[in-house]
Design a protein around this motif. Structure first.
Motif, PDB file in Angstrom:
ATOM      1  N   LEU A  22       0.834  -1.206   0.000  1.00 45.82           N
ATOM      2  CA  LEU A  22       0.000   0.000   0.000  1.00 45.82           C
ATOM      3  C   LEU A  22       0.866   1.252   0.000  1.00 45.82           C
ATOM      4  O   LEU A  22       0.611   2.202  -0.753  1.00 45.82           O
ATOM      5  CB  LEU A  22      -0.926  -0.009   1.222  1.00 45.82           C
ATOM      6  CG  LEU A  22      -1.865   1.210   1.353  1.00 45.82           C
ATOM      7  CD1 LEU A  22      -2.762   1.306   0.122  1.00 45.82           C
ATOM      8  CD2 LEU A  22      -2.698   1.104   2.622  1.00 45.82           C
ATOM      9  N   ALA A  23       1.899   1.267   0.855  1.00 39.46           N
ATOM     10  CA  ALA A  23       2.785   2.430   0.910  1.00 39.46           C
ATOM     11  C   ALA A  23       3.500   2.633  -0.419  1.00 39.46           C
ATOM     12  O   ALA A  23       3.597   3.751  -0.920  1.00 39.46           O
ATOM     13  CB  ALA A  23       3.803   2.253   2.028  1.00 39.46           C
ATOM     14  N   ARG A  24       4.000   1.542  -0.995  1.00 45.92           N
ATOM     15  CA  ARG A  24       4.691   1.651  -2.279  1.00 45.92           C
ATOM     16  C   ARG A  24       3.755   2.165  -3.355  1.00 45.92           C
ATOM     17  O   ARG A  24       4.116   3.040  -4.153  1.00 45.92           O
ATOM     18  CB  ARG A  24       5.239   0.282  -2.679  1.00 45.92           C
ATOM     19  CG  ARG A  24       6.346  -0.250  -1.781  1.00 45.92           C
ATOM     20  CD  ARG A  24       6.657  -1.684  -2.131  1.00 45.92           C
ATOM     21  NE  ARG A  24       7.721  -2.231  -1.284  1.00 45.92           N
ATOM     22  CZ  ARG A  24       8.062  -3.503  -1.263  1.00 45.92           C
ATOM     23  NH1 ARG A  24       7.434  -4.371  -2.029  1.00 45.92           N
ATOM     24  NH2 ARG A  24       9.033  -3.915  -0.466  1.00 45.92           N
ATOM     25  N   LEU A  25       2.532   1.630  -3.366  1.00 46.69           N
ATOM     26  CA  LEU A  25       1.560   2.035  -4.382  1.00 46.69           C
ATOM     27  C   LEU A  25       1.213   3.509  -4.250  1.00 46.69           C
ATOM     28  O   LEU A  25       1.124   4.228  -5.249  1.00 46.69           O
ATOM     29  CB  LEU A  25       0.296   1.177  -4.261  1.00 46.69           C
ATOM     30  CG  LEU A  25      -0.828   1.474  -5.268  1.00 46.69           C
ATOM     31  CD1 LEU A  25      -0.335   1.234  -6.688  1.00 46.69           C
ATOM     32  CD2 LEU A  25      -2.047   0.609  -4.973  1.00 46.69           C
ATOM     33  N   CYS A  26       1.039   3.971  -3.007  1.00 46.22           N
ATOM     34  CA  CYS A  26       0.704   5.379  -2.786  1.00 46.22           C
ATOM     35  C   CYS A  26       1.826   6.292  -3.264  1.00 46.22           C
ATOM     36  O   CYS A  26       1.574   7.298  -3.942  1.00 46.22           O
ATOM     37  CB  CYS A  26       0.431   5.614  -1.303  1.00 46.22           C
ATOM     38  SG  CYS A  26      -1.105   4.877  -0.702  1.00 46.22           S
ATOM     39  N   VAL A  27       3.075   5.947  -2.912  1.00 41.96           N
ATOM     40  CA  VAL A  27       4.205   6.785  -3.303  1.00 41.96           C
ATOM     41  C   VAL A  27       4.350   6.823  -4.816  1.00 41.96           C
ATOM     42  O   VAL A  27       4.518   7.895  -5.413  1.00 41.96           O
ATOM     43  CB  VAL A  27       5.509   6.279  -2.653  1.00 41.96           C
ATOM     44  CG1 VAL A  27       6.704   7.050  -3.185  1.00 41.96           C
ATOM     45  CG2 VAL A  27       5.431   6.406  -1.146  1.00 41.96           C
ATOM     46  N   VAL A 275      13.813  -0.739   0.383  1.00 45.39           N
ATOM     47  CA  VAL A 275      14.805   0.077  -0.305  1.00 45.39           C
ATOM     48  C   VAL A 275      14.175   0.796  -1.502  1.00 45.39           C
ATOM     49  O   VAL A 275      14.383   1.996  -1.705  1.00 45.39           O
ATOM     50  CB  VAL A 275      15.991  -0.799  -0.758  1.00 45.39           C
ATOM     51  CG1 VAL A 275      16.889  -0.033  -1.721  1.00 45.39           C
ATOM     52  CG2 VAL A 275      16.800  -1.264   0.452  1.00 45.39           C
ATOM     53  N   GLY A 276      13.386   0.064  -2.272  1.00 39.25           N
ATOM     54  CA  GLY A 276      12.748   0.664  -3.442  1.00 39.25           C
ATOM     55  C   GLY A 276      11.803   1.783  -3.071  1.00 39.25           C
ATOM     56  O   GLY A 276      11.764   2.833  -3.727  1.00 39.25           O
ATOM     57  N   ALA A 277      11.012   1.588  -2.002  1.00 38.85           N
ATOM     58  CA  ALA A 277      10.080   2.621  -1.567  1.00 38.85           C
ATOM     59  C   ALA A 277      10.819   3.834  -1.032  1.00 38.85           C
ATOM     60  O   ALA A 277      10.342   4.966  -1.148  1.00 38.85           O
ATOM     61  CB  ALA A 277       9.137   2.056  -0.506  1.00 38.85           C
ATOM     62  N   THR A 278      11.987   3.620  -0.441  1.00 36.97           N
ATOM     63  CA  THR A 278      12.802   4.742   0.021  1.00 36.97           C
ATOM     64  C   THR A 278      13.255   5.592  -1.155  1.00 36.97           C
ATOM     65  O   THR A 278      13.227   6.829  -1.099  1.00 36.97           O
ATOM     66  CB  THR A 278      14.024   4.230   0.802  1.00 36.97           C
ATOM     67  OG1 THR A 278      13.586   3.539   1.974  1.00 36.97           O
ATOM     68  CG2 THR A 278      14.936   5.384   1.209  1.00 36.97           C
ATOM     69  N   MET A 279      13.677   4.948  -2.228  1.00 36.84           N
ATOM     70  CA  MET A 279      14.060   5.693  -3.435  1.00 36.84           C
ATOM     71  C   MET A 279      12.866   6.494  -3.961  1.00 36.84           C
ATOM     72  O   MET A 279      13.006   7.680  -4.315  1.00 36.84           O
ATOM     73  CB  MET A 279      14.563   4.745  -4.521  1.00 36.84           C
ATOM     74  CG  MET A 279      14.840   5.441  -5.849  1.00 36.84           C
ATOM     75  SD  MET A 279      15.310   4.317  -7.183  1.00 36.84           S
ATOM     76  CE  MET A 279      17.037   4.047  -6.794  1.00 36.84           C
ATOM     77  N   ALA A 280      11.693   5.864  -3.992  1.00 35.33           N
ATOM     78  CA  ALA A 280      10.498   6.559  -4.469  1.00 35.33           C
ATOM     79  C   ALA A 280      10.172   7.741  -3.565  1.00 35.33           C
ATOM     80  O   ALA A 280       9.775   8.814  -4.046  1.00 35.33           O
ATOM     81  CB  ALA A 280       9.317   5.590  -4.528  1.00 35.33           C
ATOM     82  N   GLY A 281      10.344   7.565  -2.246  1.00 31.27           N
ATOM     83  CA  GLY A 281      10.088   8.663  -1.327  1.00 31.27           C
ATOM     84  C   GLY A 281      11.036   9.823  -1.540  1.00 31.27           C
ATOM     85  O   GLY A 281      10.624  10.995  -1.509  1.00 31.27           O
ATOM     86  N   ALA A 282      12.314   9.525  -1.769  1.00 30.24           N
ATOM     87  CA  ALA A 282      13.296  10.581  -2.029  1.00 30.24           C
ATOM     88  C   ALA A 282      12.972  11.325  -3.327  1.00 30.24           C
ATOM     89  O   ALA A 282      13.048  12.561  -3.395  1.00 30.24           O
ATOM     90  CB  ALA A 282      14.702   9.987  -2.082  1.00 30.24           C
ATOM     91  N   LEU A 283      12.609  10.578  -4.357  1.00 28.45           N
ATOM     92  CA  LEU A 283      12.256  11.198  -5.634  1.00 28.45           C
ATOM     93  C   LEU A 283      10.989  12.037  -5.508  1.00 28.45           C
ATOM     94  O   LEU A 283      10.876  13.100  -6.130  1.00 28.45           O
ATOM     95  CB  LEU A 283      12.064  10.117  -6.701  1.00 28.45           C
ATOM     96  CG  LEU A 283      13.333   9.380  -7.139  1.00 28.45           C
ATOM     97  CD1 LEU A 283      12.987   8.251  -8.101  1.00 28.45           C
ATOM     98  CD2 LEU A 283      14.328  10.341  -7.791  1.00 28.45           C
TER      99      LEU A 283
END
Length: 333
Positions: A22-27, A275-283
């Motif tokens: 869910l978090a990944r999808l939202c980001v 790790v992937g969601a962290t990259m998405a959050g930074a972007l």
């Protein structure tokens, strides 16, 4: 005859299988929405110049966000990443006349040194990570100012050192290649290596992880060392990209890193992360600021750089509140 479960089996059963989808999808959804909005509203938003400049500059923040993510997954925090990057940029600049490799190695070793000290203080002296890394942050900024003589330190342009931050490879910024390589290595470590399961197990409960026979202190030491190394690498890119070591740079970088990690769905209490969601959050955070710059250019609004801190703080507060609500809903269905 019953079989005794292996430590690997126990570890896999212990680590919580929290759903980050869910978090990944939202980001990802918000990132795509911002891309569409920017493309429709601004003429040059998707130009190669803007995209490459965006990736070149924000690679530094992506690196420190990765290190912060690994630390937070263990239930810790690293407030020293900004000071470490500033000190590493000064060290790299001072050593750049001796060759780009020496400058790069010097910055990396400076960052690694701070990370190792953090790891030792947390694991051996049992000092809380907040206090340990806060002290390291102050010490790093002080060391940077002492080494630089309270001024920026110009790098050598005769040793190709600046190519690390300013050049391209296959039409793509070298700093972006470095960030991608770091995230691939981080993903492999977290998702495909036992150390990833140890990191999450420690974040879910350090005492329980010790009872299971996991190498808690060694893992924590390695995580803080990795965070320092990545901050040092960000400092090298900073010096190479702007042509000078910046002893006063890095203020607030730790907040950007924490915001990126939390926006990506990693829980501040540890035990859950991606790790992937962290990259998405930074972007995502970087793209918000990029859009604000374009909006300033249109003259519709006029926001100073200080508004970035306001927006970053608002993002962090909203996401933490949402995480708390979701956690409460899971515990009390």
């Amino acid at each position: 005859m019953t079989q005794t479960p292996s430590s690997q089996t126990i570890l896999e059963a212990f680590v919580p299988r929290s759903n980050l989808q869910l978090a990944r999808l939202c980001v990802i959804t918000v990132v795509v929405a911002l891309l569409i909005f920017g493309a429709l509203r601004y003429d040059h938003f998707l130009s190669s110049y803007n995209i490459l400049s965006f990736l070149r500059y924000n690679s530094m923040f992506m690196l420190i966000a990765l290190g912060m993510a690994l630390v937070i997954m263990t239930g810790g925090i690293d407030l020293s990443v900004g000071g470490t990057a500033a000190m590493a940029s000064v060290v790299a600049a001072l050593l750049s006349p001796y060759g780009w490799a020496v400058g790069l190695a010097g910055g990396l070793l400076a960052g690694l040194g701070v990370g190792m000290i953090n790891g030792l203080v947390v694991t051996r002296l049992r000092i809380q990570p907040f206090i340990a890394t806060l002290a390291a942050m102050l010490a790093s900024y002080g060391t940077a100012l002492l080494l630089a003589g309270n001024q920026s330190v110009s790098v050598s342009y005769d040793t190709a050192f600046t190519l690390i931050g300013q050049d391209d490879f296959l039409g793509f910024p070298i700093p972006a290649w470095i960030a991608i390589a770091a995230y691939v290595a981080g993903w492999v470590a977290l998702e495909r290596h036992p150390v990833g399961r140890r990191i999450l197990a420690i974040g879910d409960g350090e005492a329980t992880a010790k009872l299971m026979g996991l190498k808690v202190e060694r893992t924590l030491f390695g995580v803080y060392a990795a965070s320092g190394l990545l901050a040092g690498l960000a400092g090298v890119i900073l010096a190479a990209q702007f042509g000078a070591g910046q002893p006063t740079e890095g203020v607030g970088w730790e907040l950007f890193a924490i915001s990126s990690v939390v926006v990506g769905g990693t829980v501040l209490s540890g035990g859950v992360g991606s790790v992937g969601a962290t990259m998405a959050g930074a972007l995502l955070l970087a793209m918000v600021f990029n859009i604000l710059n374009f909006e300033n250019g249109l003259g519709v609004i006029s926001l100073s750089a200080y508004w970035q801190s306001v927006i970053r703080g608002a993002f962090l507060l909203v996401v933490v509140v949402l995480q708390a609500k979701l956690a409460s809903a899971r515990q009390n269905p």
